[in-house]
Every structure is written in structure tokens, then in C-alpha cells.
Design a protein around this motif. Sequence first.
Motif, mmCIF file in Angstrom:
data_model
loop_
_atom_site.group_PDB
_atom_site.id
_atom_site.type_symbol
_atom_site.label_atom_id
_atom_site.label_comp_id
_atom_site.label_asym_id
_atom_site.label_seq_id
_atom_site.Cartn_x
_atom_site.Cartn_y
_atom_site.Cartn_z
ATOM 1 N N HIS A 141 -5.972 -7.023 2.671
ATOM 2 C CA HIS A 141 -6.561 -6.079 3.625
ATOM 3 C C HIS A 141 -5.512 -5.182 4.269
ATOM 4 C CE1 HIS A 141 -10.104 -4.579 5.533
ATOM 5 N NE2 HIS A 141 -9.545 -4.654 6.734
ATOM 6 N N ARG A 142 -4.293 -5.652 4.365
ATOM 7 C CA ARG A 142 -3.239 -4.756 4.848
ATOM 8 C C ARG A 142 -3.114 -3.548 3.925
ATOM 9 N NH1 ARG A 142 -0.672 -9.789 6.239
ATOM 10 N NH2 ARG A 142 0.491 -9.846 4.271
ATOM 11 N N VAL A 143 -3.229 -3.783 2.636
ATOM 12 C CA VAL A 143 -3.204 -2.679 1.673
ATOM 13 C C VAL A 143 -4.300 -1.675 2.006
ATOM 14 C CG1 VAL A 143 -3.720 -2.078 -0.727
ATOM 15 C CG2 VAL A 143 -2.127 -3.942 -0.218
ATOM 16 N N TYR B 269 -1.592 2.942 -1.825
ATOM 17 C CA TYR B 269 -2.528 2.025 -1.188
ATOM 18 C C TYR B 269 -3.834 2.679 -0.749
ATOM 19 C CZ TYR B 269 1.409 -1.282 -0.772
ATOM 20 O OH TYR B 269 2.461 -2.138 -1.030
ATOM 21 N N ILE B 270 -3.848 3.984 -0.591
ATOM 22 C CA ILE B 270 -5.041 4.665 -0.067
ATOM 23 C C ILE B 270 -6.243 4.413 -0.977
ATOM 24 C CG2 ILE B 270 -6.078 6.940 0.322
ATOM 25 C CD1 ILE B 270 -3.433 7.902 1.385
ATOM 26 N N ASP C 207 -13.531 -5.295 -6.262
ATOM 27 C CA ASP C 207 -12.430 -4.342 -6.405
ATOM 28 C C ASP C 207 -11.746 -4.516 -7.747
ATOM 29 O OD1 ASP C 207 -11.931 -2.814 -3.737
ATOM 30 O OD2 ASP C 207 -12.332 -4.863 -3.116
ATOM 31 N N ARG C 208 -11.561 -5.739 -8.164
ATOM 32 C CA ARG C 208 -10.927 -5.991 -9.461
ATOM 33 C C ARG C 208 -11.824 -5.503 -10.593
ATOM 34 N NH1 ARG C 208 -6.429 -9.143 -8.971
ATOM 35 N NH2 ARG C 208 -6.160 -10.322 -7.027
ATOM 36 N N TRP C 209 -13.113 -5.716 -10.475
ATOM 37 C CA TRP C 209 -14.040 -5.311 -11.530
ATOM 38 C C TRP C 209 -14.210 -3.799 -11.613
ATOM 39 C CZ3 TRP C 209 -18.592 -9.261 -10.449
ATOM 40 C CH2 TRP C 209 -18.135 -10.550 -10.777
ATOM 41 N N PHE C 210 -14.188 -3.120 -10.449
ATOM 42 C CA PHE C 210 -14.482 -1.685 -10.427
ATOM 43 C C PHE C 210 -13.243 -0.812 -10.275
ATOM 44 C CE2 PHE C 210 -18.574 -3.523 -8.780
ATOM 45 C CZ PHE C 210 -19.312 -3.242 -9.922
ATOM 46 N N GLY C 211 -12.059 -1.411 -10.439
ATOM 47 C CA GLY C 211 -10.829 -0.629 -10.520
ATOM 48 C C GLY C 211 -10.296 -0.105 -9.206
ATOM 49 N N THR C 212 -10.624 -0.763 -8.089
ATOM 50 C CA THR C 212 -10.130 -0.286 -6.787
ATOM 51 C C THR C 212 -9.185 -1.303 -6.145
ATOM 52 O OG1 THR C 212 -12.147 -1.169 -5.731
ATOM 53 C CG2 THR C 212 -12.120 1.180 -6.302
ATOM 54 N N TYR C 213 -8.637 -2.213 -6.942
ATOM 55 C CA TYR C 213 -7.739 -3.225 -6.376
ATOM 56 C C TYR C 213 -6.284 -2.760 -6.435
ATOM 57 C CZ TYR C 213 -5.091 -7.466 -5.586
ATOM 58 O OH TYR C 213 -4.207 -8.378 -5.073
ATOM 59 N N ALA C 214 -5.543 -3.053 -5.373
ATOM 60 C CA ALA C 214 -4.095 -2.837 -5.351
ATOM 61 C C ALA C 214 -3.451 -4.007 -4.630
ATOM 62 C CB ALA C 214 -3.744 -1.522 -4.661
ATOM 63 N N ASP D 30 8.346 -4.248 -1.908
ATOM 64 C CA ASP D 30 9.208 -3.063 -1.946
ATOM 65 C C ASP D 30 8.498 -1.812 -1.436
ATOM 66 O OD1 ASP D 30 7.416 -2.801 -4.023
ATOM 67 O OD2 ASP D 30 8.900 -2.076 -5.474
ATOM 68 N N ASN D 31 7.256 -1.977 -0.957
ATOM 69 C CA ASN D 31 6.496 -0.836 -0.452
ATOM 70 C C ASN D 31 5.721 -1.265 0.799
ATOM 71 O OD1 ASN D 31 5.351 1.699 -0.254
ATOM 72 N ND2 ASN D 31 3.793 1.329 -1.816
#
Length: 309
Positions: free
Chosen positions: A215-217, A225-226, A238-245, A250-251
Motif C-alpha cells: 500500500h505504500r507503493v 509507483y503511480i 492487481d496481479r491478474w489485471f496488470g496493476t501490481y508494483a 532502491d526507490n
Amino acid sequence: MLDSLITQTEALLVPVFGAHIDWKQVLLTVMTPVFLLAFVIEWQVRKSRGADDRMWSQFEWRDILANLGLGGSYQIFEGIAHALVTGAAVLWIYQFRLFDIPVNAWTVIPIFVGVEFCYYWFHRTSHRVRWFWSAHVVHHSSEKMNMTTAMRQSLLYSITGWWLFFMPLVLLGVNPAAVFFLYAVDLTYQYFVHTEAVVKLPRWVEYVFNTPSNHRVHHGRNEEYIDHNYGGVLIIFDRWFGTYAEERDDNPVEYGITRQVRSHNILTLNFHEFADMWRDVFRPGPWWQRLQHLIRPPEWQRPDQSSGS
């Protein structure tokens, strides 16, 4: 199970709240003392680990007071909106349900996953459609991260129509009281992921659930991260629909929004983006372009506008 508990509790609460009880706000109000206690514990944990500049930068008291003010005004306004409009509208929609789905030990988990699925799309839309972003931006406008950040909510949610995203479950036949109560459970869980006190949990937990790290992301304004990690309790959609980070060491996450509003005024925080959106709509130009300011992403600009802001 939940149906009968809600019915019994409803009999006690109707004399106080009227016919349209907002079960979401009932649970969130009951949980408020727990939320405040959790924040005190979070602060003590961070302090016991050694108060460095990073720690103190996340606990700025004017920001915390603004968060509390936003949370309190949100709860009051949501209750009023539910009593006057939302409750009646939802019960009207419930008349057209396809089935009567009971809420019991066998169905409560699938229904909760359904609520989480609806929440994912509500949350994702709230970032990619400016009409909904004009309310949700309040939650992201803080440059701090502590548990009171979860209380940073908007007066405009009922006006922009958050509840519409959960109506598919109501039309299927889930009692609206159960839908709203389970949504409140979802929101209650989310309160505890607004923290830097927890670094990372075991990998399988990070894979399935929304965690403080995940959730910090979501609150980051870093380019990488946006518009990621929209899940409430689960992160699997998010993993299934491509919105996971994933949060990277290092960032480091920079909290806030790209056009930061540096204010602790509750009215400014609630209405700055809403006012900017309508200002853009009423600027001279073809109507079909003006109206796109309501439905396009927040960063969208008309062809006659210079890029960037």
C-alpha cells in the motif's frame, strides 16, 4: 448468520439512525477508538526503534489533525447522505434483484471476495476518471504516511457515487446491509496498512494480501509507483489485471500527488480538485471537449493546452 445478526441489530439502531442505516459508517464509527489506539501504538513502536529524521517526518501534527478532521467530517457527511439519498436509492435498486442470496457461513467469503472485486474497480476508476478522482484525491494529498492517513477521506464520495460500484452485488441479490457492512470490514483492514512501522511480511502474504509495503507503493508519486496496487484486502486482482508494483529498496516511496496541494485546511483539501475540474469544464471550447474533463484521466488536457502541469 450475518443476515440474522444484521436484522437483530437493526431493530436496536432504527430508533437512533432512522430507517436507512448506513452499516458502513456504523462499523467505522465503532472502530474509531481502536483506530486511534492503533495509531498511538504505531507511534510508540516507531519511537522505540529510534526516532530518526525519517520517522519524525511522517508524524507531523498539523497533518495528523487535518487527517482526523477529514475523517470526522467524512463520517458525518456519509451518514447524512445515506439517510437522505443513498439508502433509499440502494433499496430501490434491490427491488430488481435477480436472486435472494443468503449471507451465511458458506456464502460470506465469496460475497466478501465479490465486495473486494467491486472495490478494486471502484478504486482503479477513482484514479483514472477525473470525476471520481476529484473525491479520492483527498486521500492521496498527504506527503506523510501513518495510520491517521487512512482517515483522510472526502466529503464528496457520496456525491461522486462510490456506492454505484457495489450495485452489481445488490442486483444479484445480496442484502445491501451485508454489502455495506463487508465493505466496512474491507475499509477497516485498510486502516492498518497505512504505516511504515511494518517493512515487509512473508512473501506468500505479500503475494495474496494488500500489505503495508504494497500500500505504500499505492500512495507513491514516483513514476514507477503511480496508479498501482488498488486492492483493499487482497492484492491478487492487481496481479491478474496488470496493476501490481512491488516496493523497492532502491526507490523509496515519495508520498503525495503530482500537483501537490500543501494545505491543512479541510475545505481546501476537500474541494481543490473538484473546483479545478469544473473550472476546466467551463473554459471556452466545444462542449464535447469540455465534458471530457469529467471522464478522462486526471492528467488529461485538451489539445489546445500545453502538456504537463
